[in-house]
Design a protein around this motif. Structure first.
Motif, PDB file in Angstrom:
ATOM      1  N   ASP A 243       0.638   5.612  -1.510  1.00  0.00           N
ATOM      2  CA  ASP A 243      -0.250   6.628  -2.078  1.00  0.00           C
ATOM      3  C   ASP A 243      -0.301   6.505  -3.599  1.00  0.00           C
ATOM      4  O   ASP A 243      -1.361   6.686  -4.218  1.00  0.00           O
TER       5      ASP A 243
ATOM      6  N   TYR B 242       0.831  -1.204   0.000  1.00  0.00           N
ATOM      7  CA  TYR B 242       0.000   0.000   0.000  1.00  0.00           C
ATOM      8  C   TYR B 242       0.867   1.256   0.000  1.00  0.00           C
ATOM      9  O   TYR B 242       1.666   1.480   0.909  1.00  0.00           O
TER      10      TYR B 242
ATOM     11  N   ASN C  87       0.157   3.726  -5.447  1.00  0.00           N
ATOM     12  CA  ASN C  87      -0.648   2.563  -5.832  1.00  0.00           C
ATOM     13  C   ASN C  87      -2.134   2.832  -5.639  1.00  0.00           C
ATOM     14  O   ASN C  87      -2.968   2.430  -6.458  1.00  0.00           O
ATOM     15  N   MET C  88      -2.475   3.510  -4.535  1.00  0.00           N
ATOM     16  CA  MET C  88      -3.874   3.811  -4.281  1.00  0.00           C
ATOM     17  C   MET C  88      -4.433   4.719  -5.376  1.00  0.00           C
ATOM     18  O   MET C  88      -5.515   4.474  -5.915  1.00  0.00           O
ATOM     19  N   GLU C  89      -3.693   5.756  -5.712  1.00  0.00           N
ATOM     20  CA  GLU C  89      -4.154   6.687  -6.747  1.00  0.00           C
ATOM     21  C   GLU C  89      -4.285   5.982  -8.095  1.00  0.00           C
ATOM     22  O   GLU C  89      -5.257   6.200  -8.836  1.00  0.00           O
TER      23      GLU C  89
ATOM     24  N   ILE D 269      -7.405   3.611  -8.077  1.00  0.00           N
ATOM     25  CA  ILE D 269      -8.645   4.395  -8.077  1.00  0.00           C
ATOM     26  C   ILE D 269      -8.886   4.970  -9.474  1.00  0.00           C
ATOM     27  O   ILE D 269     -10.008   4.968  -9.986  1.00  0.00           O
TER      28      ILE D 269
ATOM     29  N   CYS E 230      -9.137   1.119  -1.922  1.00  0.00           N
ATOM     30  CA  CYS E 230      -7.949   0.266  -1.844  1.00  0.00           C
ATOM     31  C   CYS E 230      -7.666  -0.001  -0.371  1.00  0.00           C
ATOM     32  O   CYS E 230      -7.415   0.934   0.396  1.00  0.00           O
TER      33      CYS E 230
ATOM     34  N   LYS F  43      -5.512  -1.914   2.703  1.00  0.00           N
ATOM     35  CA  LYS F  43      -4.163  -2.425   2.953  1.00  0.00           C
ATOM     36  C   LYS F  43      -4.211  -3.713   3.761  1.00  0.00           C
ATOM     37  O   LYS F  43      -5.101  -3.925   4.587  1.00  0.00           O
TER      38      LYS F  43
END
Length: 326
Positions: free
Chosen positions: A162, A160, A164-166, A169, A176, A178
């Motif tokens: 930022d 996890y 990868n999350m962006e 999404i 997302c 973790k």
């Protein structure tokens, strides 16, 4: 769910009906209605309804098979992950919410692709990084395919960041999560996705009348943490303890508990057969087994013995009141 069957004569459908027919979540249906993609009206009680002819037209235009829901299931969820612990945890949490959920699991790309077509899930928990599977690419393909573009995707990852999350999404996932997964977060995401109401959740999951909790462990720190957390429960909880399986059986006979937390590291656990004895008793308490690092085999054995679920010890501490509903 019956597939390819002629729809019964029914003038209107609820948002949950539409979700099952179109293989999406109720959240997506509400968004469609608010965006004007599906004509709808509200009843006197304020509930959204969609006329059958309007829904059939939308299904034809968007090439969505018109599959009539049987009414027996709450929804369909697919979990794509190569870690048995994750598969078991999500399945346990979902089934604990309602036994009417249909849950399928996929450990590789082949099974995932097959189940997306045959099972037609409304919600997918998708691991971003599996051997031979690029979760980002899978999510992108799902969103580009007209048959699955509205299927809700929740990403899960042990990497996890930022970035990868962006990225996920932007690929179309709604969230997302973790690893290690938070039981309450998974539960909350499912409730939100399917707009579950109180009557949709099994009584065992929302039981509020529990007064006795038996904790079977030789770990003094773990026992103290649970005692402290449960001390704030209202109505008050009677905290019972035992350090061996044999003692747990005796305690349960004298003061039948509604909930049992049992550590699988208790020395005489197998010889005392405490999980099976407690689960088969007249009181039938809700049993949660805990282990520092549960494997697939450990989880399966605990469930076969009668435990409702088997969770990592660290996951239970801090969430015990929510898990037990006290």
């Amino acid at each position: 769910m019956s597939r390819g069957r002629t729809p019964p004569v029914k003038d209107t459908y609820s948002t949950h009906d539409v979700a099952k027919i179109c293989c999406v979540t109720p959240t997506t249906v509400i968004r469609w209605i608010e965006d004007g993609l599906i004509p709808a009206f509200k009843t006197v009680g304020g509930h959204r309804r969609v006329r059958r002819e309007d829904l059939e037209k939308v299904c034809r235009e968007r090439n969505i098979p018109f599959n009539v829901p049987t009414g027996s299931e709450v929804g369909r969820i697919l979990v794509v992950d190569d870690e048995p612990v994750v598969l078991e945890l999500v399945r346990d949490v979902v089934k604990e919410l309602s036994h009417k959920f249909e849950v399928e699991v996929a450990k590789d790309a082949f099974d995932a692709g097959r189940l997306v077509v045959s099972f037609r899930p409304q919600l997918i928990f998708l691991d971003l990084m599996m051997p031979g599977v690029d979760g980002f690419e899978v999510c992108t393909r799902l969103k580009k395919d007209s048959a699955t573009t509205n299927t809700e995707v929740i990403a899960i990852t042990g990497y996890y960041t930022d970035a990868n999350m962006e990225r996920i999404i932007n690929a179309g996932a709604v969230a997302c999560l973790k690893k290690p997964l938070d039981v309450l977060e998974v539960r909350g995401r499912v409730i939100d996705a399917f707009k579950l109401k109180d009557e949709d959740v099994d009584q065992a999951s929302k039981q509020k009348g529990a007064t006795k909790v038996l904790v079977v462990t030789q770990n003094a720190d773990f026992r103290t943490r649970l005692r402290d957390e449960l001390s704030n429960a209202k109505p008050a909880v009677e905290f019972l303890t035992a350090q061996t399986g044999a003692d747990a059986t005796l305690v349960a006979q004298n003061k039948p508990p509604q909930h049992v937390i049992v550590s699988l590291s208790v020395p005489d656990l197998e010889s005392s057969d405490v999980i099976a004895k407690l689960s088969q008793g007249d009181n039938k308490p809700q049993i949660i087994a805990v282990h520092d690092a549960p494997t697939d085999e450990i989880r399966s054995a605990a469930r076969e013995a009668g435990a409702r679920m088997c969770l990592p010890t660290a996951m239970v501490s801090g969430t015990i009141r929510e898990l037990l509903g006290v």
